[in-house]
Design a protein around this motif. Sequence first.
Motif, PDB file in Angstrom:
ATOM      1  N   ILE A  20       0.817  -1.213   0.000  1.00  0.00           N
ATOM      2  CA  ILE A  20       0.000   0.000   0.000  1.00  0.00           C
ATOM      3  C   ILE A  20       0.851   1.263   0.000  1.00  0.00           C
ATOM      4  CG2 ILE A  20      -1.710   1.319   1.313  1.00  0.00           C
ATOM      5  CD1 ILE A  20      -2.825  -1.366   2.290  1.00  0.00           C
ATOM      6  N   THR A  21       1.860   1.324   0.886  1.00  0.00           N
ATOM      7  CA  THR A  21       2.613   2.573   1.042  1.00  0.00           C
ATOM      8  C   THR A  21       3.992   2.546   0.381  1.00  0.00           C
ATOM      9  OG1 THR A  21       3.346   1.813   3.230  1.00  0.00           O
ATOM     10  CG2 THR A  21       1.437   3.277   3.154  1.00  0.00           C
ATOM     11  N   ASN A  22       4.323   1.446  -0.289  1.00  0.00           N
ATOM     12  CA  ASN A  22       5.567   1.331  -1.052  1.00  0.00           C
ATOM     13  C   ASN A  22       6.794   1.710  -0.220  1.00  0.00           C
ATOM     14  OD1 ASN A  22       7.100   0.655  -3.231  1.00  0.00           O
ATOM     15  ND2 ASN A  22       6.337   2.277  -4.566  1.00  0.00           N
ATOM     16  N   ASP A  23       6.886   1.112   0.973  1.00  0.00           N
ATOM     17  CA  ASP A  23       7.948   1.462   1.911  1.00  0.00           C
ATOM     18  C   ASP A  23       9.344   1.204   1.361  1.00  0.00           C
ATOM     19  OD1 ASP A  23       6.053   2.312   3.660  1.00  0.00           O
ATOM     20  OD2 ASP A  23       6.137   0.540   4.947  1.00  0.00           O
ATOM     21  N   SER A  24       9.506   0.157   0.548  1.00  0.00           N
ATOM     22  CA  SER A  24      10.835  -0.111  -0.001  1.00  0.00           C
ATOM     23  C   SER A  24      11.294   1.032  -0.900  1.00  0.00           C
ATOM     24  CB  SER A  24      10.870  -1.440  -0.753  1.00  0.00           C
ATOM     25  OG  SER A  24       9.959  -1.441  -1.824  1.00  0.00           O
ATOM     26  N   MET A  25      10.368   1.673  -1.617  1.00  0.00           N
ATOM     27  CA  MET A  25      10.729   2.809  -2.459  1.00  0.00           C
ATOM     28  C   MET A  25      11.166   3.990  -1.596  1.00  0.00           C
ATOM     29  SD  MET A  25       8.548   5.485  -4.733  1.00  0.00           S
ATOM     30  CE  MET A  25       7.877   6.040  -3.201  1.00  0.00           C
TER      31      MET A  25
ATOM     32  N   ILE B 258      18.072  -3.883  11.319  1.00  0.00           N
ATOM     33  CA  ILE B 258      17.597  -4.456  12.578  1.00  0.00           C
ATOM     34  C   ILE B 258      16.096  -4.224  12.657  1.00  0.00           C
ATOM     35  CG2 ILE B 258      17.748  -4.351  15.082  1.00  0.00           C
ATOM     36  CD1 ILE B 258      20.685  -3.502  14.699  1.00  0.00           C
ATOM     37  N   GLY B 259      15.341  -5.308  12.861  1.00  0.00           N
ATOM     38  CA  GLY B 259      13.892  -5.207  12.737  1.00  0.00           C
ATOM     39  C   GLY B 259      13.076  -5.757  13.883  1.00  0.00           C
ATOM     40  N   GLU B 260      13.586  -5.713  15.090  1.00  0.00           N
ATOM     41  CA  GLU B 260      12.820  -6.242  16.234  1.00  0.00           C
ATOM     42  C   GLU B 260      11.481  -5.545  16.421  1.00  0.00           C
ATOM     43  OE1 GLU B 260      15.836  -5.458  19.074  1.00  0.00           O
ATOM     44  OE2 GLU B 260      16.741  -7.440  18.861  1.00  0.00           O
ATOM     45  N   ASN B 261      11.402  -4.300  15.988  1.00  0.00           N
ATOM     46  CA  ASN B 261      10.176  -3.516  16.149  1.00  0.00           C
ATOM     47  C   ASN B 261       9.387  -3.378  14.853  1.00  0.00           C
ATOM     48  OD1 ASN B 261      10.639  -2.944  18.944  1.00  0.00           O
ATOM     49  ND2 ASN B 261      12.208  -1.497  18.305  1.00  0.00           N
ATOM     50  N   VAL B 262       9.660  -4.253  13.898  1.00  0.00           N
ATOM     51  CA  VAL B 262       8.845  -4.324  12.678  1.00  0.00           C
ATOM     52  C   VAL B 262       7.833  -5.436  12.913  1.00  0.00           C
ATOM     53  CG1 VAL B 262       8.813  -4.847  10.213  1.00  0.00           C
ATOM     54  CG2 VAL B 262      10.653  -3.446  11.182  1.00  0.00           C
ATOM     55  N   PHE B 263       6.568  -5.055  12.949  1.00  0.00           N
ATOM     56  CA  PHE B 263       5.533  -5.983  13.385  1.00  0.00           C
ATOM     57  C   PHE B 263       4.920  -6.806  12.268  1.00  0.00           C
ATOM     58  CE2 PHE B 263       5.616  -2.216  16.157  1.00  0.00           C
ATOM     59  CZ  PHE B 263       6.219  -2.821  17.244  1.00  0.00           C
ATOM     60  N   ASN B 264       4.917  -6.268  11.057  1.00  0.00           N
ATOM     61  CA  ASN B 264       4.346  -6.974   9.909  1.00  0.00           C
ATOM     62  C   ASN B 264       5.075  -6.571   8.646  1.00  0.00           C
ATOM     63  OD1 ASN B 264       2.015  -8.520  10.830  1.00  0.00           O
ATOM     64  ND2 ASN B 264       1.170  -6.543  11.411  1.00  0.00           N
ATOM     65  N   PHE B 265       4.960  -7.399   7.640  1.00  0.00           N
ATOM     66  CA  PHE B 265       5.452  -7.080   6.302  1.00  0.00           C
ATOM     67  C   PHE B 265       4.358  -7.428   5.314  1.00  0.00           C
ATOM     68  CE2 PHE B 265       7.221  -8.440   2.258  1.00  0.00           C
ATOM     69  CZ  PHE B 265       7.952  -7.320   1.908  1.00  0.00           C
ATOM     70  N   HIS B 266       4.107  -6.499   4.415  1.00  0.00           N
ATOM     71  CA  HIS B 266       3.149  -6.739   3.332  1.00  0.00           C
ATOM     72  C   HIS B 266       3.890  -6.504   2.023  1.00  0.00           C
ATOM     73  CE1 HIS B 266      -0.083  -6.967   6.235  1.00  0.00           C
ATOM     74  NE2 HIS B 266       0.349  -5.823   6.752  1.00  0.00           N
ATOM     75  N   GLY B 267       4.113  -7.555   1.288  1.00  0.00           N
ATOM     76  CA  GLY B 267       4.912  -7.480   0.077  1.00  0.00           C
ATOM     77  C   GLY B 267       4.137  -7.073  -1.150  1.00  0.00           C
ATOM     78  N   ASP B 268       4.899  -6.758  -2.168  1.00  0.00           N
ATOM     79  CA  ASP B 268       4.331  -6.432  -3.470  1.00  0.00           C
ATOM     80  C   ASP B 268       5.364  -6.806  -4.523  1.00  0.00           C
ATOM     81  OD1 ASP B 268       2.426  -5.481  -5.278  1.00  0.00           O
ATOM     82  OD2 ASP B 268       3.259  -3.479  -5.266  1.00  0.00           O
ATOM     83  N   ASP B 269       6.110  -5.858  -4.991  1.00  0.00           N
ATOM     84  CA  ASP B 269       7.099  -6.038  -6.043  1.00  0.00           C
ATOM     85  C   ASP B 269       8.492  -6.034  -5.407  1.00  0.00           C
ATOM     86  OD1 ASP B 269       8.743  -5.799  -8.253  1.00  0.00           O
ATOM     87  OD2 ASP B 269       7.531  -4.265  -9.223  1.00  0.00           O
ATOM     88  N   ASP B 270       9.422  -6.795  -5.951  1.00  0.00           N
ATOM     89  CA  ASP B 270      10.767  -6.821  -5.381  1.00  0.00           C
ATOM     90  C   ASP B 270      11.751  -5.923  -6.126  1.00  0.00           C
ATOM     91  OD1 ASP B 270      11.256  -8.186  -7.716  1.00  0.00           O
ATOM     92  OD2 ASP B 270      12.142  -9.941  -6.762  1.00  0.00           O
ATOM     93  N   SER B 271      11.267  -5.046  -7.000  1.00  0.00           N
ATOM     94  CA  SER B 271      12.167  -4.283  -7.873  1.00  0.00           C
ATOM     95  C   SER B 271      13.095  -3.339  -7.107  1.00  0.00           C
ATOM     96  CB  SER B 271      11.386  -3.515  -8.937  1.00  0.00           C
ATOM     97  OG  SER B 271      10.480  -2.623  -8.340  1.00  0.00           O
ATOM     98  N   TYR B 272      12.625  -2.727  -6.020  1.00  0.00           N
ATOM     99  CA  TYR B 272      13.507  -1.828  -5.266  1.00  0.00           C
ATOM    100  C   TYR B 272      14.580  -2.597  -4.517  1.00  0.00           C
ATOM    101  CZ  TYR B 272      10.486   2.002  -6.487  1.00  0.00           C
ATOM    102  OH  TYR B 272       9.779   2.935  -7.195  1.00  0.00           O
ATOM    103  N   TYR B 273      14.271  -3.793  -4.077  1.00  0.00           N
ATOM    104  CA  TYR B 273      15.281  -4.636  -3.433  1.00  0.00           C
ATOM    105  C   TYR B 273      16.323  -5.080  -4.455  1.00  0.00           C
ATOM    106  CZ  TYR B 273      11.657  -4.733   0.121  1.00  0.00           C
ATOM    107  OH  TYR B 273      10.705  -4.358   1.030  1.00  0.00           O
TER     108      TYR B 273
END
Length: 189
Positions: free
Chosen positions: A81-86, A107-122
């Motif tokens: 939804i929010t395109n966080d990787s971009m 470091i992601g201890e405080n990342v509660f969820n991941f919602h994927g979409d496209d892997d192009s930015y990675y």
Amino acid sequence: MHDLIPYENWLKYYKPEDDERSPFYGKTYNFDLYTDNIYGYYIDPAWDYIGSDTLYAKLLYVDYERSTCIIEFIGEWNDAITNDSMHLKRNVIDPLINEGINKFLLIGENVFNFHGDDDSYYEEWFDDIEDGWICAVGFHEHVYQEWKNYGIDSYIDFGGSLELINWRTFKPAMLMERISREFSKRLGL
């Protein structure tokens, strides 16, 4: 969530707001006023806005001579939804790459969820750091599983000997050296 703060014990080694080469250079923090929130839950003012309303970060350490950095995250990593990787790539990673950084510890201890979409930015990030690497530590198992489901594990390495749950016991340079040694072993160097 307002009680979750970025790791503070390395402030004696690095402060992004004092680093002229940091994307957060010059930022001032008002610890008397909580303004940023994720889904209506206020977060500590020490977290830095990266362009996303669901994911915030803190640049904990940068070593330009060794081309390394450590970034801690809080929130929901939402590419769907929010395109966080971009936002992360354009606002934080690209400026660091332009300064010669090619080894990233997330470091992601405080990342509660991941919602994927496209892997192009990675993929772009991975391609931009030819001789470097991207490593993740401390993310919840369901986040790692989602990364695998979306093929992000092709670009970000995690798990096994890289999963250092005691990362806080290291000085930042020593932690990055330890992670670098693990990558050397994995690559057979």
